[in-house]
Design a protein around this motif. Structure first.
Motif, PDB file in Angstrom:
ATOM      1  N   ASP A  16       0.851  -1.191   0.000  1.00 29.25           N
ATOM      2  CA  ASP A  16       0.000   0.000   0.000  1.00 29.25           C
ATOM      3  C   ASP A  16       0.885   1.239   0.000  1.00 29.25           C
ATOM      4  OD1 ASP A  16      -2.369  -1.433   0.156  1.00 29.25           O
ATOM      5  OD2 ASP A  16      -2.336  -1.491   2.341  1.00 29.25           O
ATOM      6  N   GLY A  17       0.423   2.262  -0.634  1.00 25.70           N
ATOM      7  CA  GLY A  17       1.144   3.532  -0.594  1.00 25.70           C
ATOM      8  C   GLY A  17       1.898   3.807  -1.873  1.00 25.70           C
ATOM      9  N   ASP A  18       2.148   5.097  -2.066  1.00 20.92           N
ATOM     10  CA  ASP A  18       2.892   5.536  -3.249  1.00 20.92           C
ATOM     11  C   ASP A  18       4.331   5.049  -3.167  1.00 20.92           C
ATOM     12  OD1 ASP A  18       0.668   6.867  -4.162  1.00 20.92           O
ATOM     13  OD2 ASP A  18       1.272   8.816  -3.355  1.00 20.92           O
ATOM     14  N   GLY A  19       4.792   4.454  -4.225  1.00 27.56           N
ATOM     15  CA  GLY A  19       6.175   4.013  -4.301  1.00 27.56           C
ATOM     16  C   GLY A  19       6.472   2.721  -3.557  1.00 27.56           C
ATOM     17  N   ALA A  20       5.462   2.069  -3.006  1.00 27.83           N
ATOM     18  CA  ALA A  20       5.697   0.840  -2.245  1.00 27.83           C
ATOM     19  C   ALA A  20       6.254  -0.269  -3.135  1.00 27.83           C
ATOM     20  CB  ALA A  20       4.408   0.381  -1.560  1.00 27.83           C
ATOM     21  N   ASP A  21       5.728  -0.356  -4.345  1.00 28.50           N
ATOM     22  CA  ASP A  21       6.239  -1.380  -5.267  1.00 28.50           C
ATOM     23  C   ASP A  21       7.724  -1.164  -5.557  1.00 28.50           C
ATOM     24  OD1 ASP A  21       3.756  -2.551  -5.439  1.00 28.50           O
ATOM     25  OD2 ASP A  21       3.247  -1.625  -7.367  1.00 28.50           O
TER      26      ASP A  21
END
Length: 66
Positions: A16-21
């Motif tokens: 979850d969250g921006d940039g988590a990947d």
């Protein structure tokens, strides 16, 4: 410790969250690189030990094969 071989490994990760990947990919890559360096060092150590073990018998001259 006995050697263990993993034939197949499936991992599912929910992020979850921006940039988590991207963060997970960086962490994973860092750990894989560290593992690979350690694996290469172990292989080099094994080869060196094997070479040292065989070296005296493989040289011509006293103590070695002619």
């Amino acid at each position: 410790m006995a050697d263990v071989t993993i034939e197949r490994l499936a991992i599912t990760v929910e992020l979850d969250g921006d940039g988590a990947d991207a963060h997970f990919a960086r962490l994973f890559e860092r750990h894989v690189e560290r593992w690979w360096r350690a694996e290469c060092a172990r292989t080099a150590d094994r080869r060196f030990a094997e070479h040292e073990r065989l070296l005296p018998d493989s040289l011509p001259g006293p103590g070695g094969r002619p």
